[in-house]
Each structure stands twice: as structure tokens, then as C-alpha cells.
Design an enzyme around this catalytic site. Structure first.
Site, PDB file in Angstrom:
ATOM      1  N   ASP A  29       0.857  -1.184   0.000  1.00 38.51           N
ATOM      2  CA  ASP A  29       0.000   0.000   0.000  1.00 38.51           C
ATOM      3  C   ASP A  29       0.896   1.238   0.000  1.00 38.51           C
ATOM      4  OD1 ASP A  29      -2.134   1.646   0.151  1.00 38.51           O
ATOM      5  OD2 ASP A  29      -3.020   0.713   1.931  1.00 38.51           O
ATOM      6  N   ASP A 125      -3.180   2.555  -5.771  1.00 36.86           N
ATOM      7  CA  ASP A 125      -2.114   2.641  -4.770  1.00 36.86           C
ATOM      8  C   ASP A 125      -1.961   1.385  -3.923  1.00 36.86           C
ATOM      9  OD1 ASP A 125      -4.443   2.873  -3.433  1.00 36.86           O
ATOM     10  OD2 ASP A 125      -3.921   4.652  -2.285  1.00 36.86           O
ATOM     11  N   GLU A 126      -2.558   0.288  -4.346  1.00 34.62           N
ATOM     12  CA  GLU A 126      -2.334  -0.930  -3.568  1.00 34.62           C
ATOM     13  C   GLU A 126      -2.411  -2.162  -4.467  1.00 34.62           C
ATOM     14  OE1 GLU A 126      -5.442  -2.087  -0.834  1.00 34.62           O
ATOM     15  OE2 GLU A 126      -6.761  -0.522  -1.624  1.00 34.62           O
TER      16      GLU A 126
END
Lengths: 454, 372
Positions: A29, A125-126
Site C-alpha cells: 500500500d 495505490d495498492e
């Protein structure tokens, strides 16, 4: 600054050890992603409270991401900018630059792919990584996590938080626990002990309504939930109850799916009440075809095969499959084929469940001599997709689907980064739903970062 | 109506006309064949409202008249009777046809001939004539490329473009196109019509291997085209609409030209097609650069793979291209040429097949984009 959780309460968790031994899964993350990119690229912003989400063509009037400095003032994503200004008058508001975040995201994913081909980007974003087979090359999960953290810091100048566990569920909770720049390793067999003290809202599939219902059982922590009698939960929540207990024990058989390896995209719908009404059945198929085609377009895929699944009142389940004359990502051909397949099978029966699945993405593309596809139709579809992207799936729909009361699966926002898994567990083929989130086809609207970021 | 015909003549006629019978129509009479005495014989007529077929059977008429009976049944019935047998046909009460053949007696119930749609093929001056064998060959080389699905109705037809002393036939299904130009015997001013490929496929069956002409009547005012041979008439409606501008998609240049033996390539494509059939039906051709070299024909599927080599004389760049195996096999099977030139412009541009020494034909196949 890392934190190593190795509580061993001796409680064996089913599923943590599978036949082939426990898997090693990483959840990666990016910390305060948009804000961190802005601070990286604009040194004058470093160390200052920064909120991304002002102006630009995609101004939604809310904060898309807040730097950790801004979070100290209580600013968080999805907060109205006006509120953020009040809480943090010194905050620097910068516009969203979705294209740049996309680019950075791709750079990070490229780094992840050096460690395993099994990378499942969940949002901008992960991502999840299955490094089970990579351990022989790079060392154990913790070592791989450290190497990834170092590589991202060096090459992209960003920090990430990583959770290492035997399941996606626990890895994700782990990465969330010690942000920023965190590393949490949960050894196989220790999941239940690790999860026990955490609030139940950390679990996938526990939304506000489930949490409220669980309060009746005096459940506050995941440990409380794990200690509950399974059959009581099944009585209260049905199948969802059983999976809740499993998850409280850290059990999550969900595999890491490389979206490029996606095999199908599908929707299923269980009727509140079994029905034989052809209008309802056809409309449901249309809604599902619409949902499936939307996800195909979102993922940049065209399907060559359509499968329908029909379950009648007596639980007899049939599936029927047919190839499309041409691979498609449009509602009409998928619906028409689904209808032709389903109609003879539904005749005179009360139907409990319907499903539409599109597959065959590997179909090689026969080039055409004369452009057959109606360009105007394509433009209409694209315009409608853009409206949905900006204003939500309900913003524009087919007249036939208005006021049909068809629930969940068709309401989800395709652009939303976070999969709220489990909430619609009974309606959704979640294994399939996950695969749609290919960010490389993400339009330029910037999704919010994970609102649960710490 | 009372007459006698020979079994083999009637059987042949019924075999021809039963191709235009419509068994699924809402009009029951369309499943029937119209029997009508004419010119001292028996005229058989069938129609499915797209195509009409008329066949004249010689016979001996005692009393003129007409009726209609189920075509399939009558054809099967007559077909089961011994050859060389005289068959007597006589209408009785309630539209019943009495079929009498030596020791065999049948009665078939029919429908009044007045209910049969009128087909008016004869008595018109032909617009032009075409040698039967020439037209037959041209149809064999083009009609198969027409679309069979109705997604774009115009592509289920064959464009017939009359220009002076030639007619150009063009058929396309969006993935391939076949174009052939042949001479006509009487000049015609520039006229284009689109004839259903289904009608031309029937015409192909009745055309002989002779250079005797077939009469062609363009009846655009009735939206029809008529073909007249000795004893047989075929009427077809025309397809309305604009045929795509096929000339604009015919490649004008190439970067690779391979001259190869048609049968040799077909022999290499067939086994590859068997493997290809197990997957997406894709056959790959790899053409090496300049010289007396070869073409590699390959197919890959989960079940297995296949590679074959074919001799070819190559000019220009080496390249590779993937085709739907069926389209490749079709052109190689249907076109009667010893040698082909295959002209290419890279893997994503159309492939052009031209018979060596025959400028009247060109066949274009669109490639398949492979992921690799």
C-alpha cells in the site's frame, strides 16, 4: 520502523495451512499516495500539510488524499474541501493530477512484478502479491517485503506499507496497521491471535449495517466475533455469517489474481422471491449484461463467449454457453446471446438465480474489411460510460432498467478503487469482480485513495 | 389435370425445384410444388418468396390443369419408384393427386393452385447472355465468400456489376472478398444489382459445363433477376441497398509476394487447420525473405501443434501473417488455379490471393491479429 507481530496463541486456524503449505501473500500500500507524489515532485510541499483535491477538471469538492501532516489536523480523504480548510487553515491544496499518479503507480507495479508474476493491483495505490513460489529466489516473505520497500524508496522515492501473511485478508489488515512505511508480518497459524484485538470494522465485508447487527451479539473486536457460535451467525446472516466467522479466524481462500490472466467477467443475481415473470427475467439479464459489458470496457477487454447460469426454484442449475459472432464489450450482443441461451431454459419455470458471464478474452481478433461497428453507437456508449464514471453508475441507465429495484451488483462504481468485498457476497461473483480493476485502462478521473489509510 | 411422365424426368425436376421449397413459412402453400400442364409437359414451380424455381418436365398431357402438393413428399415418393417407370398423374376431387406407377398407387392431398404465388419468369427478352460454364466457374470462385449471417443483409448477396461486355461479381463477408470479372455475350449499359448468394448457389447447381448460354433478364422494376436455361427458370429477388465499396479495400501495393503451388499450400493448411480447429481456428504463415525459399504453415492449440513447409518463390520482405483456417482453405479449395501469388504488406494488412496468369480474379482475406 517495522513491527513484527508473532503472537502465538497456539490456535490452529483452518485454511492457513493448505495442502501445499501456507501461501505467502504481500499487500503493498503506497502511503498517502497522491499527497506523497506531490510532495516528492514539489520539494516546497515537503513536511507541510498538503491536501490533494482542488480544482482541475475533476474537482469533486472533496479531498482525494491528505499528507500525513494534514491528517494530524483531522483532514482525510473524501472530506469536503470546505471542512478541510476549516480544520487546517494552513493546508496547501493542490489539484489532482490523475495522469501523473497513474504513471507512478505503473512504475511501482513494475517493481512488484520483478518479484513475482502474480501481482493483483487492487487500486491505483495498492496491490496483492503472491510470492509463495518466489521465496526460493528472494528469501521469505519478510525479506521480499524489505527488498520491495527498499526498491520503491530508491527508484520511485516513495514509501510503502507492506503486510505479509498467508491470506490476502490478513496481509491487507497488516499493511494498514503501521502506516506509513510499515511492515507487518503475520506468521501462518497466528492469524486469529493477531486479529483478535482489532475492531471488527477492519474485516472485509463488515459494513455499517453488519457492524450494527453484530452489536446485538456484543461483538466489538474481531476476537469477539471469532469466539461466537458459528451456527448462531449462520442463523442470523446466512452464508455471509459463516464466512464472517472464517474471516475472523483469518481464513480467506481468495487467490491473488493477475488481472491479465482474468478468465471471465460475470454477474449473478438471486431473486428476493423466485419468479417466472419473463419481463423481470429479461430485465435482469439486461441489467447483468449491462454490468458485464461495462466492466469489460473498463478493463479494456472484449469477450468472445457468453455463458448464462439458471437456477430454478428446485435448485436445478444449468449453464448454457455460446460464442459471439465477434468479440464484444457492448451490452446488446451480450444480452441478446444471454437471452437466446436462457429463454428456452427458463420457460415455465420459477427462477431463483440468474447469472451472465463473459469469457474468452484470448480470442484472437479477426480484422474486418469494412468497419461494421456503428461508430455512433460506440460514441453513445463512451459518453454514457463517462457520465457513470463521473456521477456514479446510477447517473445514467436504460429506461428499461428504471425502477426495477435490482440491487447491488449493478450499483457499484467502476472507478472506485476499494472493493467492498463481502457486502454483496451472495449476489456477486467476487472472484470475478476483483479482476476488473486494471488500472492501466483507468480513465483520467482520479479515484480517491483508500479512505481507511491511517 | 391428367398426364404421364417418365419417373427419371419427374424425379430430376422435383430434385431441382425442391431447393426453393419453404417448409417453415407461415404460408402452407409454399411447402408445395405447383404442378401445371404446359407445352405438352408438366411445369413444376416452387418458391420461398426469395427464389423461384421452374422446371419443365416433358410428358404426355391428356387433360390440362394444375394443383399443388407437398414438394418434399412428392419428391421422395417419386424418388422411391423404380426408374424407367411411367408415372400417371391425375387430379381428383378435393385437390387430391393420384400418382399411379405400375403396381403402385398413391393419393396425395394438395392445396388449390390459385393459392400459389405467381411467378412470371418467361417471355421476356434477355438483357444479356453468359456462357454457362464461364458463369458457373465464376460463381464457384466468388459466392462462397458472401456472408451467411444476416447481420448485414447486403453482404449475403453477390454484387453483379454489368459494364459493357463484362460482368464483375463481388462477394464479401467483411473478412474476405472475392472478385471475378467475366465476359457477357451481349453488351449492357452500366448496371449493378445485388443477388442473394443463396439464389446463385442454386443457379450454380443447374448450370451445365457447356458454353451454351444462360439468358439473364434484369427486371429491376420488379426488383428481380431471372436466369433462363433450357427447361429451367430461376427467379430471384434482388437485395436492396448499397454494396460496400469493395474496390477501396483492395490493396494497391504489397511488400511481400510469394508465388506458390495452390495444392501444395492446401495440403499444408489442412493438417494445420485440424489443430487450429481445436482453438481459435488460426493458421499462421511465415514467409521468409527473398529467394527460393519456403512458407512455414503452423497452428497452435492446447491440444497440440503442427508445422508444415511449402515451397515458394518470394520477392520482397519476409513476414508472417495469421488467417482464419477456414478462409484460407476456402480460397485454396474453391479457386481453380495451379499457382497463386500471395501478396502481403505485413501481419495486419489484408492478404491478396491472385491466380498466376489470370487477371480476372482476386481474393482478399483479412488477417487475424494474434497476441504474440
Amino acid at each position: 520502523m517495522t513491527w513484527h507481530e508473532a503472537v502465538d496463541n497456539g490456535r490452529a486456524t483452518p485454511g492457513a495451512t493448505e495442502r501445499a503449505g501456507p501461501r505467502t501473500i504481500l499487500h503493498v500500500d503506497l502511503d498517502a499516495f497522491f499527497a506523497s507524489v506531490e510532495q516528492r515532485d514539489h520539494p516546497e510541499l515537503r513536511g507541510k500539510p498538503v491536501a490533494v483535491g482542488l480544482g482541475g477538471s475533476n474537482d469533486r469538492g472533496v479531498v482525494s488524499a491528505a499528507s500525513y501532516e494534514a491528517r494530524k489536523f483531522g483532514v482525510h480523504s473524501a472530506m469536503p474541501i470546505r471542512t478541510a480548510r476549516r480544520l487546517c487553515p494552513d493546508c496547501i491544496f493542490v489539484p489532482v493530477d490523475g495522469a501523473r499518479y497513474q504513471r507512478v503507480s505503473r512504475e511501482v507495479i513494475a517493481i512488484l512484478r520483478r518479484f513475482t508474476p502474480l501481482v493483483e493491483p487492487v487500486s491505483i495505490d495498492e496491490a496483492f502479491l503472491d510470492v509463495t513460489a518466489s521465496r526460493a529466489l528472494f528469501g521469505d516473505g519478510e525479506t521480499i517485503a524489505r527488498r520491495i520497500k527498499a526498491a520503491v524508496r530508491e527508484e520511485v522515492q516513495l514509501t510503502i506499507s507492506v503486510g505479509v501473511a498467508a491470506t490476502k485478508l490478513v496481509a491487507k489488515i497488516g499493511s494498514d496497521l503501521r502506516k506509513p512505511d510499515g511492515l507487518v508480518v503475520v506468521e501462518p497459524g497466528t492469524e486469529a491471535g493477531f486479529l483478535a484485538p482489532l475492531p471488527i470494522s477492519r474485516l472485509w465485508g463488515v459494513g455499517p449495517s453488519t457492524a450494527a447487527a453484530l452489536r446485538d451479539f456484543k461483538v466489538v473486536t474481531i476476537g469477539d466475533l471469532a469466539a461466537l457460535d458459528r451456527s448462531a451467525l449462520v442463523r442470523r446472516f446466512g452464508k455471509h455469517g459463516a464466512s464472517l466467522v472464517d474471516r475472523a479466524h483469518g481464513v480467506d481462500p481468495d487467490p491473488v489474481d493477475d488481472p491479465d490472466g482474468a478468465k471471465s467477467v460475470g454477474h449473478e443475481h438471486t431473486f428476493d422471491e423466485d419468479t417466472a415473470d419473463p419481463e423481470v427475467l429479461e430485465r435482469t439479464l439486461l441489467a447483468m449484461a449491462e454490468g458485464v459489458s461495462g466492466r469489460l470496457r473498463h478493463a479494456g477487454l472484449k469477450a468472445g463467449t457468453v455463458t448464462v447460469k439458471i437456477r430454478d426454484t428446485a435448485f436445478n442449475t444449468i449453464t448454457r454457453q455460446r460464442g459471439l459472432p465477434e468479440p464484444s464489450d457492448l451490452t446488446e450482443p451480450i444480452w441478446r446471446t444471454a437471452l437466446e441461451l436462457a429463454r428456452p431454459e427458463m420457460k415455465g419455470k420459477k427462477i431463483r438465480l440468474l447469472g451472465v458471464t463473459a469469457s474468452g478474452f484470448g480470442v484472437k481478433k479477426q480484422l474486418g474489411l469494412f468497419e461494421v461497428e456503428d461508430d455512433r453507437q460506440r460514441r453513445v456508449v463512451r459518453a454514457a460510460d463517462e457520465v457513470r464514471e463521473r456521477f456514479g453508475t446510477r447517473a445514467i441507465t436504460r429506461a428499461r432498467l428504471l425502477r426495477t429495484g435490482l440491487p447491488a451488483p449493478f450499483e457499484r462504481d467502476l472507478g472506485t478503487a476499494v472493493e467492498r468485498r463481502g457486502e454483496h457476497a451472495e449476489d456477486l461473483d467476487s472472484g470475478v469482480a476483483r479482476r476488473r480493476k486494471r488500472r492501466d485502462t483507468q480513465p483520467d478521473t482520479a479515484p480517491s485513495e483508500d479512505a481507511f489509510d491511517e | 389435370m391428367k398426364l404421364s411422365v417418365m419417373q427419371e424426368n419427374l424425379a430430376r425436376g422435383l430434385g431441382v425445384v425442391s431447393r426453393a421449397v419453404s417448409n417453415r413459412s407461415t404460408l402452407p402453400v409454399l411447402a408445395n410444388v405447383l404442378l401445371k400442364t404446359e407445352d405438352g409437359g408438366l411445369r413444376l414451380t416452387t418458391t420461398n418468396l426469395e427464389i423461384g424455381l421452374v422446371y419443365w418436365v416433358p410428358g404426355k398431357v391428356e387433360t390440362d390443369g394444375s394443383t399443388t402438393v407437398p414438394a418434399r413428399l412428392l419428391a421422395d415418393l417419386v424418388g422411391s419408384l423404380p426408374g424407367g417407370q411411367r408415372i400417371d398423374l391425375e387430379t381428383g376431387a378435393n385437390e387430391t393427386l393420384h400418382v399411379s406407377a405400375g403396381p403402385f398407387q398413391s393419393h396425395v392431398k394438395g392445396i388449390d393452385a390459385d393459392e400459389f404465388p405467381s411467378i412470371q419468369p418467361t417471355g421476356e427478352r434477355p438483357t444479356t447472355r453468359i456462357a454457362q460454364n464461364v458463369l458457373k466457374r465464376a460463381l464457384e470462385e466468388t459466392a462462397f465468400a458472401a456472408a451467411t449471417d444476416e447481420a448485414r443483409p447486403i453482404l449475403t448477396g453477390v454484387l453483379c456489376r454489368f459494364e459493357g461486355e463484362t460482368v464483375t461479381l463481388a462477394a464479401a463477408d467483411n473478412y474476405r472478398i472475392a472478385v471475378k470479372t467475366i465476359p457477357i455475350l451481349d453488351p449492357v449499359g452500366d448496371t449493378s444489382v445485388v443477388v442473394p448468394a443463396r439464389a446463385l448457389n442454386e443457379l450454380m447447381r443447374v448450370l451445365g459445363d457447356t458454353d451454351d448460354p444462360v439468358d439473364v433478364v434484369l427486371a429491376q422494376s420488379r426488383n428481380q433477376i431471372l436466369f433462363h436455361l433450357e427447361g429451367i427458370d430461376l427467379v430471384s429477388r434482388l437485395i436492396d441497398g448499397q454494396f460496400p465499396n469493395y474496390q477501396s479495400v483492395l490493396p494497391k501495393a504489397h511488400t511481400t509476394r510469394a508465388v506458390l503451388d495452390r495444392e501444395e499450400l492446401l495440403r499444408a493448411v489442412r493438417p494445420a487447420a485440424l489443430i487450429a480447429h481445436e482453438s481459435a481456428n488460426i493458421v499462421k504463415l511465415q514467409i521468409s525473405a527473398n529467394g527460393e525459399s519456403g512458407i512455414t504453415v503452423s497452428a497452435n492449440a492446447e491440444i497440440g501443434d503442427h508445422v508444415g513447409q511449402v515451397q515458394a518463390t518470394v520477392e520482397g520482405d519476409g513476414t508472417s501473417i495469421a488467417f482464419n483456417a477456414k478462409y484460407l482453405a476456402d480460397v485454396l479449395e474453391k479457386v481453380a488455379a495451379d499457382q497463386f501469388a500471395l501478396e502481403l504488406q505485413g501481419p495486419l494488412a489484408p492478404g491478396v490471393f491472385k491466380p498466376i496468369g489470370d487477371d480476372s480474379y482476386v481474393h482478399v482475406v483479412m488477417p487475424v491479429r494474434t497476441t504474440s
